[in-house]
Write an enzyme that holds these catalytic residues in place. Structure first.
Site, PDB file in Angstrom:
ATOM      1  CG  ASP A   1      39.881 -60.093 -23.588  1.00  0.00           C
ATOM      2  OD1 ASP A   1      39.757 -60.183 -22.433  1.00  0.00           O
ATOM      3  OD2 ASP A   1      40.827 -60.213 -24.381  1.00  0.00           O
ATOM      4  CG  HIS A   2      41.069 -56.288 -22.772  1.00  0.00           C
ATOM      5  ND1 HIS A   2      41.503 -55.610 -21.656  1.00  0.00           N
ATOM      6  CD2 HIS A   2      41.476 -57.277 -23.306  1.00  0.00           C
ATOM      7  CE1 HIS A   2      42.702 -56.445 -21.485  1.00  0.00           C
ATOM      8  NE2 HIS A   2      42.772 -57.366 -22.481  1.00  0.00           N
TER       9      HIS A   2
ATOM     10  CG  ASP B   1      40.787 -53.257 -19.188  1.00  0.00           C
ATOM     11  OD1 ASP B   1      41.211 -52.861 -18.145  1.00  0.00           O
ATOM     12  OD2 ASP B   1      41.697 -53.466 -20.220  1.00  0.00           O
TER      13      ASP B   1
ATOM     14  CD  GLU C   1      43.970 -55.724 -16.906  1.00  0.00           C
ATOM     15  OE1 GLU C   1      44.911 -54.750 -17.131  1.00  0.00           O
ATOM     16  OE2 GLU C   1      43.392 -56.040 -17.834  1.00  0.00           O
TER      17      GLU C   1
ATOM     18  CG  HIS D   1      47.616 -57.310 -23.783  1.00  0.00           C
ATOM     19  ND1 HIS D   1      47.238 -56.161 -23.145  1.00  0.00           N
ATOM     20  CD2 HIS D   1      46.498 -58.179 -23.613  1.00  0.00           C
ATOM     21  CE1 HIS D   1      46.385 -56.588 -22.123  1.00  0.00           C
ATOM     22  NE2 HIS D   1      45.944 -57.766 -22.342  1.00  0.00           N
TER      23      HIS D   1
ATOM     24  CG  HIS E   1      44.611 -60.344 -19.785  1.00  0.00           C
ATOM     25  ND1 HIS E   1      43.517 -59.949 -20.825  1.00  0.00           N
ATOM     26  CD2 HIS E   1      43.683 -60.833 -18.885  1.00  0.00           C
ATOM     27  CE1 HIS E   1      42.285 -59.846 -20.009  1.00  0.00           C
ATOM     28  NE2 HIS E   1      42.518 -60.576 -19.264  1.00  0.00           N
ATOM     29  N   GLY E   2      48.016 -61.665 -22.091  1.00  0.00           N
ATOM     30  CA  GLY E   2      49.280 -61.853 -22.592  1.00  0.00           C
ATOM     31  C   GLY E   2      49.910 -63.240 -22.469  1.00  0.00           C
ATOM     32  N   GLY E   3      48.949 -64.307 -22.854  1.00  0.00           N
ATOM     33  CA  GLY E   3      49.303 -65.656 -22.422  1.00  0.00           C
ATOM     34  C   GLY E   3      49.926 -66.424 -23.742  1.00  0.00           C
TER      35      GLY E   3
ATOM     36  CG  ASN F   1      42.714 -63.768 -21.872  1.00  0.00           C
ATOM     37  OD1 ASN F   1      42.142 -64.736 -21.156  1.00  0.00           O
ATOM     38  ND2 ASN F   1      42.330 -62.529 -21.845  1.00  0.00           N
TER      39      ASN F   1
END
Length: 273
Positions: free
Chosen positions: A82-83, A104, A134, A171, A199-201, A221
């Site tokens: 991730d990222h 990212d 992204e 996030h 994201h930020g889920g 995520n």
């Protein structure tokens, strides 16, 4: 069942109007818990580790451990970086068993974002590794939503497998309920055929997840709210009926595993409704 990539599980999720949870992990026990939860619910999951956490535990160790356990599981499991911010980290992830990576470059210019994603796709696709990128920035306090007019070109020129979009999430832990642009999700979903990523889920009302998934998100995520819940459960247990003694360290680990499995199972069920 062997490890799978995003490309092997997300298209079905999009087709069936469900989402696959991507559990961010920061320790080995969370990997064990995630795979246990997936097996109990008989549902695919994504285990992901961020490049930023590489300073705690090397991404190689996480990847190899997750790879080993996932290969023994009967459930399709993707191991995802991730990222990923650098080509070096992404190459290290690919070399140590990750089946999917995220590049990212969203903080860079649109053209640079495209070229960085192309570079990663050119390296990963021949190896069967899927790539997420992204468009728009998903960052606390920053409202830089995905530009619908750029989506089709970005996807076509990069040939990515999944697209993370910015539609009002951020996030970390939410202080208040976010105002999400469901219409934007739906429009992006209609614009491109690849699965969309949120994201930020974590830590949002149940109805929000239902609406996000209904409008086209296939990967969510999940970390912050889950970790806070587990921590609070552990604190409460220690304060009420648990004798603190170093002889009981294994009991503490077992407690943590139990709570993570409980939380992850609930998330899997929620995203499959």
């Amino acid at each position: 069942m062997p490890l799978v990539s995003l490309k092997e599980i997300l298209p079905d999720a999009r087709k069936n109007n469900v989402a696959v949870p991507a559990f961010n992990v920061v320790k080995f026990e969370m990997i064990i818990a995630a795979i246990s939860a997936a097996e109990l619910e008989k549902s695919p999951i994504i285990i992901e580790y961020t490049e930023g956490d590489d300073k705690r535990i090397s991404l190689e160790l996480i990847g190899k451990f997750a790879n080993y356990l996932a290969n023994k599981s009967p459930i399709p499991i993707c191991v995802h970086l991730d990222h990923g911010m650098t080509f070096d980290a992404i190459k290290r992830a690919v070399d140590s068993g990750y089946t999917s990576v995220m590049i990212d470059a969203s903080s860079l210019s649109f053209e640079t974002n495209i070229s960085e994603a192309q570079k990663i796709v050119n390296h990963c696709k021949p190896l069967g590794i899927s790539v997420e990128a992204e468009l728009g920035r998903i960052e606390k306090g920053l409202e830089n939503y995905t530009d619908l007019s750029l989506v089709k070109r970005f996807v076509e020129e990069t040939d990515i497998d999944a697209l993370a979009i910015s539609f009002g999430t951020e996030h970390g832990v939410y202080k208040k309920e976010p105002q999400l642009d469901y219409d934007l999700i739906n429009k992006v979903c209609c614009e491109v055929s690849i699965p969309l990523v949120m994201h930020g889920g974590s830590g949002i009302n149940r109805e929000v997840y239902i609406n996000v998934i209904k409008n086209g998100v296939s990967k969510i995520n999940y970390y912050s709210a889950m970790s806070n819940k587990v921590l609070n459960k552990i604190i409460n247990k220690l304060e009420t009926d648990f004798e603190i003694d170093n002889r009981y360290l294994q009991d503490f680990v077992d407690m943590e595993l139990t709570y993570f499995i409980e939380e992850m199972r609930e998330v899997i069920k929620l995203f499959n409704n």
